[in-house]
Scaffold this active site. Structure first.
Site, PDB file in Angstrom:
ATOM      1  N   TYR A 145       6.579  -8.118  10.995  1.00  0.00           N
ATOM      2  CA  TYR A 145       7.424  -8.222  11.634  1.00  0.00           C
ATOM      3  C   TYR A 145       9.200  -9.135  12.228  1.00  0.00           C
ATOM      4  O   TYR A 145       9.827  -8.668  12.264  1.00  0.00           O
ATOM      5  CB  TYR A 145       8.096  -6.840  12.461  1.00  0.00           C
ATOM      6  CG  TYR A 145       7.728  -5.307  11.981  1.00  0.00           C
ATOM      7  CD1 TYR A 145       6.018  -5.586  11.243  1.00  0.00           C
ATOM      8  CD2 TYR A 145       8.144  -4.454  11.220  1.00  0.00           C
ATOM      9  CE1 TYR A 145       5.963  -4.202  10.155  1.00  0.00           C
ATOM     10  CE2 TYR A 145       7.841  -3.333  10.767  1.00  0.00           C
ATOM     11  CZ  TYR A 145       6.931  -3.184   9.679  1.00  0.00           C
ATOM     12  OH  TYR A 145       6.362  -1.945   9.194  1.00  0.00           O
ATOM     13  N   LYS A 196      -8.031  -8.589  10.971  1.00  0.00           N
ATOM     14  CA  LYS A 196      -8.625  -9.410  10.218  1.00  0.00           C
ATOM     15  C   LYS A 196      -8.810 -10.620  10.961  1.00  0.00           C
ATOM     16  O   LYS A 196      -8.264 -11.692  10.648  1.00  0.00           O
ATOM     17  CB  LYS A 196      -7.407  -9.421   9.546  1.00  0.00           C
ATOM     18  CG  LYS A 196      -7.474  -7.712   8.187  1.00  0.00           C
ATOM     19  CD  LYS A 196      -8.494  -7.678   7.631  1.00  0.00           C
ATOM     20  CE  LYS A 196      -8.682  -8.820   5.985  1.00  0.00           C
ATOM     21  NZ  LYS A 196     -10.204  -8.821   5.012  1.00  0.00           N
ATOM     22  N   ASP A 229      -9.786  -3.916   6.941  1.00  0.00           N
ATOM     23  CA  ASP A 229      -9.366  -3.401   5.718  1.00  0.00           C
ATOM     24  C   ASP A 229     -10.450  -2.193   5.550  1.00  0.00           C
ATOM     25  O   ASP A 229     -10.587  -1.521   5.116  1.00  0.00           O
ATOM     26  CB  ASP A 229     -10.219  -3.765   4.543  1.00  0.00           C
ATOM     27  CG  ASP A 229     -10.714  -5.105   4.938  1.00  0.00           C
ATOM     28  OD1 ASP A 229     -11.164  -4.950   6.311  1.00  0.00           O
ATOM     29  OD2 ASP A 229     -10.968  -6.397   4.357  1.00  0.00           O
ATOM     30  N   ASP A 253       1.352  -0.069  11.119  1.00  0.00           N
ATOM     31  CA  ASP A 253       2.230   0.746  10.190  1.00  0.00           C
ATOM     32  C   ASP A 253       1.305   1.146   8.848  1.00  0.00           C
ATOM     33  O   ASP A 253       1.517   2.002   8.336  1.00  0.00           O
ATOM     34  CB  ASP A 253       3.519  -0.488   9.332  1.00  0.00           C
ATOM     35  CG  ASP A 253       4.476   0.329   8.314  1.00  0.00           C
ATOM     36  OD1 ASP A 253       4.952   1.294   9.178  1.00  0.00           O
ATOM     37  OD2 ASP A 253       4.265  -0.273   7.219  1.00  0.00           O
ATOM     38  N   ASP A 257       0.135   5.315   8.215  1.00  0.00           N
ATOM     39  CA  ASP A 257       0.897   6.472   6.558  1.00  0.00           C
ATOM     40  C   ASP A 257      -0.805   6.615   6.450  1.00  0.00           C
ATOM     41  O   ASP A 257      -0.599   8.356   5.465  1.00  0.00           O
ATOM     42  CB  ASP A 257       1.550   5.058   5.693  1.00  0.00           C
ATOM     43  CG  ASP A 257       3.159   5.852   6.241  1.00  0.00           C
ATOM     44  OD1 ASP A 257       3.513   5.786   7.258  1.00  0.00           O
ATOM     45  OD2 ASP A 257       3.975   5.251   4.192  1.00  0.00           O
TER      46      ASP A 257
HETATM   47  C1  IPM Z   1       7.681   2.816  10.171  1.00  0.00           C
HETATM   48  C2  IPM Z   1       8.706   2.243   8.692  1.00  0.00           C
HETATM   49  C3  IPM Z   1       9.376   1.577   9.891  1.00  0.00           C
HETATM   50  C4  IPM Z   1       8.148   0.496  10.141  1.00  0.00           C
HETATM   51  C5  IPM Z   1      10.542   1.217   8.210  1.00  0.00           C
HETATM   52  C6  IPM Z   1      11.401   1.995   8.429  1.00  0.00           C
HETATM   53  C7  IPM Z   1      11.355  -0.446   9.390  1.00  0.00           C
HETATM   54  O1  IPM Z   1       7.981   2.820   7.975  1.00  0.00           O
HETATM   55  O2  IPM Z   1       8.618   3.490  11.157  1.00  0.00           O
HETATM   56  O3  IPM Z   1       6.382   3.033   9.929  1.00  0.00           O
HETATM   57  O4  IPM Z   1       7.955  -0.360   8.847  1.00  0.00           O
HETATM   58  O5  IPM Z   1       8.491   0.119  10.965  1.00  0.00           O
HETATM   59 MG    MG Z   2       5.862   3.135   8.491  1.00  0.00          MG
END
Ligand code: IPM
Ligand code: MG
Length: 359
Positions: A145, A196, A229, A253, A257
């Site tokens: 990032y 990884k 993975d 990230d 999710d």
């Molecule tokens: C998160 C989001 C952010 C990230 C985006 C909105 C920049 O997906 O907080 O998980 O990638 O960190």
């Molecule tokens: Mg995210």
């Protein structure tokens, strides 16, 4: 006028559904101020695309400075298609990354908890997710990032190329791994470190640093290394094998999710981003700005309310109120109140009502 020693909470509602979900947090905070002796100086500033539209920047200097002098910052959400054409360094997401960096909020705690009432709302079978309680610790201020990035127009061959560099220093890995080990000690005492290392040197380095830190300072904690993975696969196969997962910014990230859907909805997941002791924490619901339902009163405010709970616990000295909020959210869900993301028809404010009623 608030007293000078009253802790300050800065609200950054941001874009999309952000203002709606933060609106419910304000109701909860007002209730706690009146009934539970919560003393808070609450400030609010535009953030993300909303700030860009007003000031030409997603994070104003003033908002950043106020964040740095607060005890806790609670963000709603950032981003939306209306800012797609804005230059990258002025995009809503750049404001969020800039804030994380300015606050040095390197340890991102993303719990994935399955509420009993929602064990059937997950796309996975009940027995896989019921009772789930895992904590993802995502490194948040480095890695791909924040490494060198760009789109090269003049390479020697004349072909364009895009790149993002993954870089981690030893101290960056150590400090986030330390947070994971400490957390594990207060939980089920197990850390899974995901990278990884089979293809990335930075991943191999990550594994070496975590291994050495573990041997030196945390030999009592069970440590396991897992390729990222495989971790993604294991999360849907048998998520309850995990206690604390520590991983880099990008894998964190993605894995967080994924973990959110184990719990039934991403609309339920809070997060905390912590810095070194004494510095303010940054709290965010894990969900995005959901432009498709923004402004319709349909968003689930629970992730934002639980994020406020995490702020009460980690930055505002009131872990008792985090516990009360968690119990109130549980009660609201037990009553059957469901926003659209949970397959129901209740509105954002009806969910807020249910939490307040349970309080
Ligand atoms: C998160 C989001 C952010 C990230 C985006 C909105 C920049 O997906 O907080 O998980 O990638 O960190
Ligand atoms: Mg995210």
């Amino acid at each position: 006028m608030p007293q000078t020693n009253t802790p300050r909470l800065l609200l950054l509602p941001g874009d999309g559904i952000g203002p709606e979900v933060i609106g419910q947090v304000k109701r909860v905070a007002a209730w706690l101020a009146e009934h539970a002796d919560l003393q808070l100086d609450i400030e609010e500033r535009p953030f993300g695309g909303t700030s860009y539209d007003l000031y030409g920047t997603p994070l104003s200097d003033e908002a950043r400075d106020l964040a740095l002098s607060s005890q806790a910052v609670l963000m709603g959400a950032v981003g939306g298609p209306q800012w797609d054409a804005v230059p990258r360094d002025k995009r809503p997401e750049a404001g969020l990354l800039g804030l994380r960096k300015a606050m040095d909020a390197f340890a991102n705690l993303r719990p994935a908890l399955c509420f009993e009432a929602l064990a059937d709302a997950s796309t996975l079978k009940r027995e896989i997710v019921a009772g789930l309680d895992i904590m993802i610790v995502r490194e948040l201020t480095s890695g791909v990032y924040f490494g060198d990035k760009g789109i090269d127009n003049n390479t020697p061959s004349g072909e364009k190329r895009g790149f993002d560099l993954q870089v981690y220093t030893q101290s960056e890995i150590e400090r986030v791994a330390r947070v994971a080990f400490e957390l594990a000690r207060s939980r089920r005492n197990k850390v899974t470190s995901a990278e990884k290392s089979n293809v990335m040197d930075s991943g191999l380095f990550w594994r070496q640093v975590v291994t050495a830190l573990h041997a030196r300072d945390y030999p009592d904690v069970q440590l396991e290394h897992m390729l990222a993975d495989n971790a993604a696969m294991q999360l849907v196969k048998n998520p309850k094998q995990f206690d604390v997962i520590v991983t880099d910014n990008l894998f964190g990230d993605i894995l967080s999710d994924e973990a959110s859907m184990l719990t039934g909805s991403i609309g339920l997941l809070p997060s905390a981003a912590l810095s070194t002791a004494g510095r303010p924490g940054l709290y965010e619901p894990v969900h995005g700005s959901a432009p498709d339902i923004a402004g319709k009163g349909l968003a689930n405010p629970l992730a934002a309310i639980l994020s406020f709970g995490m702020a009460l616990r980690w930055s505002l000295g009131r872990p008792d109120l985090d516990q009360r909020l968690y119990a109130a959210v549980t009660a609201a869900l037990d009553k059957g109140v469901r926003t659209g993301d949970l397959g129901g028809r209740n509105t954002t404010s009806e969910m807020g009502d249910a939490v307040l009623a349970a309080l």
